[in-house]
Write an enzyme that holds these catalytic residues in place. Structure first.
Site, PDB file in Angstrom:
ATOM      1  N   CYS A   1      -1.119   5.946   9.797  1.00 21.15           N
ATOM      2  CA  CYS A   1       0.066   5.286  10.351  1.00 21.15           C
ATOM      3  C   CYS A   1      -0.349   4.046  11.120  1.00 21.15           C
ATOM      4  CB  CYS A   1       0.775   6.192  11.341  1.00 21.15           C
ATOM      5  SG  CYS A   1       1.224   7.772  10.690  1.00 21.15           S
TER       6      CYS A   1
ATOM      7  N   CYS B   1       6.371  -4.414  16.088  1.00 26.12           N
ATOM      8  CA  CYS B   1       5.894  -3.352  16.988  1.00 26.12           C
ATOM      9  C   CYS B   1       4.453  -3.657  17.402  1.00 26.12           C
ATOM     10  CB  CYS B   1       5.963  -1.984  16.309  1.00 26.12           C
ATOM     11  SG  CYS B   1       7.640  -1.498  15.870  1.00 26.12           S
TER      12      CYS B   1
ATOM     13  N   CYS C   1       3.338   8.522   0.906  1.00 30.16           N
ATOM     14  CA  CYS C   1       3.928   7.592   1.864  1.00 30.16           C
ATOM     15  C   CYS C   1       4.105   6.250   1.154  1.00 30.16           C
ATOM     16  CB  CYS C   1       2.958   7.493   3.040  1.00 30.16           C
ATOM     17  SG  CYS C   1       3.421   6.302   4.272  1.00 30.16           S
TER      18      CYS C   1
ATOM     19  N   GLU D   1       0.820  -1.213   0.000  1.00 29.69           N
ATOM     20  CA  GLU D   1       0.000   0.000   0.000  1.00 29.69           C
ATOM     21  C   GLU D   1       0.854   1.263   0.000  1.00 29.69           C
ATOM     22  OE1 GLU D   1      -3.949  -1.488   2.367  1.00 29.69           O
ATOM     23  OE2 GLU D   1      -2.142  -1.221   3.523  1.00 29.69           O
TER      24      GLU D   1
ATOM     25  N   ASN E   1      -3.368   5.479  16.233  1.00 33.10           N
ATOM     26  CA  ASN E   1      -4.558   4.968  15.567  1.00 33.10           C
ATOM     27  C   ASN E   1      -4.774   3.588  16.126  1.00 33.10           C
ATOM     28  OD1 ASN E   1      -5.066   7.072  13.588  1.00 33.10           O
ATOM     29  ND2 ASN E   1      -3.041   6.491  12.843  1.00 33.10           N
TER      30      ASN E   1
ATOM     31  N   CYS F   1       1.283  -1.777  15.703  1.00 37.41           N
ATOM     32  CA  CYS F   1       1.241  -1.575  14.247  1.00 37.41           C
ATOM     33  C   CYS F   1       0.609  -2.766  13.522  1.00 37.41           C
ATOM     34  CB  CYS F   1       2.664  -1.341  13.732  1.00 37.41           C
ATOM     35  SG  CYS F   1       2.728  -1.080  11.962  1.00 37.41           S
TER      36      CYS F   1
ATOM     37  N   CYS G   1       6.405  -6.839   7.569  1.00 36.54           N
ATOM     38  CA  CYS G   1       7.476  -6.274   8.391  1.00 36.54           C
ATOM     39  C   CYS G   1       7.841  -7.291   9.455  1.00 36.54           C
ATOM     40  CB  CYS G   1       6.982  -4.977   9.047  1.00 36.54           C
ATOM     41  SG  CYS G   1       8.278  -4.080   9.919  1.00 36.54           S
TER      42      CYS G   1
ATOM     43  N   SER H   1      11.522   6.428  15.011  1.00 32.63           N
ATOM     44  CA  SER H   1      10.314   6.240  15.808  1.00 32.63           C
ATOM     45  C   SER H   1      10.706   5.826  17.215  1.00 32.63           C
ATOM     46  CB  SER H   1       9.435   5.169  15.164  1.00 32.63           C
ATOM     47  OG  SER H   1       9.161   5.543  13.831  1.00 32.63           O
TER      48      SER H   1
ATOM     49  N   ASN I   1       8.592   6.447  20.480  1.00 33.56           N
ATOM     50  CA  ASN I   1       7.319   5.894  20.989  1.00 33.56           C
ATOM     51  C   ASN I   1       7.264   5.496  22.466  1.00 33.56           C
ATOM     52  OD1 ASN I   1       6.560   6.267  18.369  1.00 33.56           O
ATOM     53  ND2 ASN I   1       6.636   4.127  17.792  1.00 33.56           N
TER      54      ASN I   1
ATOM     55  N   GLY J   1       6.724  -1.747   6.255  1.00 36.28           N
ATOM     56  CA  GLY J   1       8.100  -2.232   6.277  1.00 36.28           C
ATOM     57  C   GLY J   1       9.092  -1.337   6.989  1.00 36.28           C
TER      58      GLY J   1
HETATM   59  N1  SAH Z   1       9.297   1.040  10.116  1.00 36.85           N
HETATM   60  C1  SAH Z   1       9.391   2.469  10.006  1.00 36.85           C
HETATM   61  C2  SAH Z   1       8.390   3.080   9.033  1.00 36.85           C
HETATM   62  C3  SAH Z   1       6.962   2.582   9.079  1.00 36.85           C
HETATM   63  S1  SAH Z   1       5.967   3.062  10.459  1.00 36.85           S
HETATM   64  C4  SAH Z   1       9.303   3.116  11.380  1.00 36.85           C
HETATM   65  O1  SAH Z   1       9.071   2.405  12.347  1.00 36.85           O
HETATM   66  O2  SAH Z   1       9.525   4.310  11.484  1.00 36.85           O
HETATM   67  C5  SAH Z   1       5.721   4.792  10.259  1.00 36.85           C
HETATM   68  C6  SAH Z   1       5.300   5.499  11.556  1.00 36.85           C
HETATM   69  O3  SAH Z   1       3.995   5.078  11.970  1.00 36.85           O
HETATM   70  C7  SAH Z   1       6.230   5.188  12.734  1.00 36.85           C
HETATM   71  O4  SAH Z   1       6.584   6.371  13.400  1.00 36.85           O
HETATM   72  C8  SAH Z   1       5.370   4.329  13.647  1.00 36.85           C
HETATM   73  O5  SAH Z   1       5.768   4.460  14.991  1.00 36.85           O
HETATM   74  C9  SAH Z   1       3.985   4.893  13.372  1.00 36.85           C
HETATM   75  N2  SAH Z   1       2.901   3.993  13.745  1.00 36.85           N
HETATM   76  C10 SAH Z   1       2.886   2.639  13.717  1.00 36.85           C
HETATM   77  N3  SAH Z   1       1.706   2.173  14.166  1.00 36.85           N
HETATM   78  C11 SAH Z   1       0.949   3.257  14.488  1.00 36.85           C
HETATM   79  C12 SAH Z   1      -0.381   3.432  14.985  1.00 36.85           C
HETATM   80  N4  SAH Z   1      -1.166   2.388  15.251  1.00 36.85           N
HETATM   81  N5  SAH Z   1      -0.823   4.700  15.174  1.00 36.85           N
HETATM   82  C13 SAH Z   1      -0.051   5.755  14.887  1.00 36.85           C
HETATM   83  N6  SAH Z   1       1.195   5.658  14.395  1.00 36.85           N
HETATM   84  C14 SAH Z   1       1.700   4.426  14.206  1.00 36.85           C
END
Ligand code: SAH
Length: 357
Positions: free
Chosen positions: A344, A130, A119, A101, A303, A133, A126, A228, A230, A173
């Site tokens: 995200c 996490c 994006c 996507e 989200n 995600c 992946c 990231s 978090n 990814g």
């Molecule tokens: N793997 C890379 C890029 C993909 S994720 C990374 O980790 O940066 C892109 C962004 O979306 C990251 O900052 C991640 O922390 C965020 N993300 C992942 N799941 C999310 C969610 N459920 N709500 C909001 N942001 C999220």
């Protein structure tokens, strides 16, 4: 191309090749040296979808290219437009029947100025795991080829007529685990014979692959880097982001402290806000991190997709207040396209029910 078993007739993906490689191919085909540049002009600047439209090549040459190479390695399966904010989610099928996507995000930067950001995905699935995600839940299939990364941009531009947009590697990814293909794609996006997008408009986002970040800086890559974070506590981060076990964020911060002053990179730290990571203590720990002024903190409300609770507006407001009192510069990214699961952490390579192409 080790991962590329199922391509019909095993054609080479032409968007995998660099300009010198294209030049070499044309030389071996007995063609003039400027043909490589002409090919790049067709593929990227003019964004042509068929070798047969490359009219300054002879018919024989066009046929030869078509016999040997594949120009469009992705098939668009779905394009869904958000009713909330106009963001667009694109679902593509790869030649080996996987789904990836891309999301075109529209944000207003004041007045009539609308900023468009694409994006893009860098892997199918992946392996980082996490907790919050959706992509993590589909597991890992394979790295995307350079051509498949570039093709996401090519098709979105062709469909929308878009000419000028930012790029973020924040789709499915972990880009730094597909380092070579991602950098090669970013270079062609940036290249003046490629898509000609300024380095400042291209951002690579990582969950914190220490080795990849160090390589990126040592190689003098000029793209924006986003990490990231978090969680501010290592124990909690280890649970939510298993990458913390191999690459503790503290080590990455120390490495950046050592190396960043001499590099020209701009660094963003992303912080997905959950109910349980936005306390006053979290703000204080973030402040410590932000002694270095060139780092920007980007806050993203979670989200929710079943894992973790999203904070409400009052809770976000009070976290922002704490950070403001502590003088930490922040921007809040309203996640775009949540109604189309394009926000995200919501990309899972699935078909939706309503198909709007
Ligand atoms: N793997 C890379 C890029 C993909 S994720 C990374 O980790 O940066 C892109 C962004 O979306 C990251 O900052 C991640 O922390 C965020 N993300 C992942 N799941 C999310 C969610 N459920 N709500 C909001 N942001 C999220």
């Amino acid at each position: 191309m080790p991962d590329w078993h199922n391509v019909p007739m095993r054609k080479t993906l032409i968007k995998n090749i660099s300009l010198p490689e294209a030049d070499e191919w044309f030389a071996s085909a007995g063609e003039k040296p400027y043909r490589g540049r002409q090919l790049f002009n067709w593929m990227y600047e003019r964004n042509t979808a068929s070798f047969h439209d490359m009219t300054n090549f002879s018919k024989e040459l066009r046929q030869r290219l078509d016999d040997e190479f594949l120009l469009t390695p992705l098939v668009l399966e779905e394009r869904i437009i958000s009713k909330v904010d106009g963001s667009e989610k694109y679902l593509f099928r790869t030649m080996d029947e996987c789904y990836i996507e891309s999301v075109l995000i529209k944000s207003n930067t004041g007045g009539d100025n609308e900023r468009l950001t694409l994006c893009v995905s860098s892997q199918i699935g992946c392996r980082m795991g996490c907790a919050f995600c959706s992509t993590a839940r589909m597991g890992f299939v394979r790295n995307l080829e350079t051509a498949e990364i570039l093709e996401q941009l090519a098709q979105v531009r062709r469909i929308t007529g878009l000419k000028n947009n930012n790029i973020v590697f924040m789709g499915m990814g972990e880009p730094l685990l597909n380092y070579d293909n991602v950098i090669k794609a970013a270079d062609i996006m940036n290249y003046s014979f490629g898509f000609h997008i300024s380095v400042r408009k291209i951002t690579i986002s990582t969950c914190g692959i220490g080795k990849g970040i160090e390589r990126f800086i040592d190689e003098g890559r000029q793209y924006n880097l986003a990490i990231s974070l978090n969680d501010t506590e290592p124990e909690k981060r280890r649970v939510n982001m298993p990458v913390e076990k191999k690459y503790p964020f503290a080590d990455i911060a120390a490495m950046l402290e050592r190396k960043m002053p001499s590099s020209r990179n701009r660094l963003t730290v992303e912080y997905v806000m959950r109910r349980d990571n936005i306390s006053r203590d979290d703000a204080a720990r973030l402040k410590k991190l932000f002694r270095r002024s060139r780092i920007k903190l980007n806050l993203i409300p979670l989200n929710s997709n079943g894992n973790g609770e999203s904070p409400n507006t009052d809770e976000i407001e009070s976290f922002l207040n704490e950070l403001a009192i502590m003088n930490v510069p922040v921007s809040v990214r309203a996640s775009a396209g949540s109604d189309i699961c394009g926000a995200c952490g919501q990309l899972a390579g699935k078909r939706s029910e309503a198909v709007i192409i």
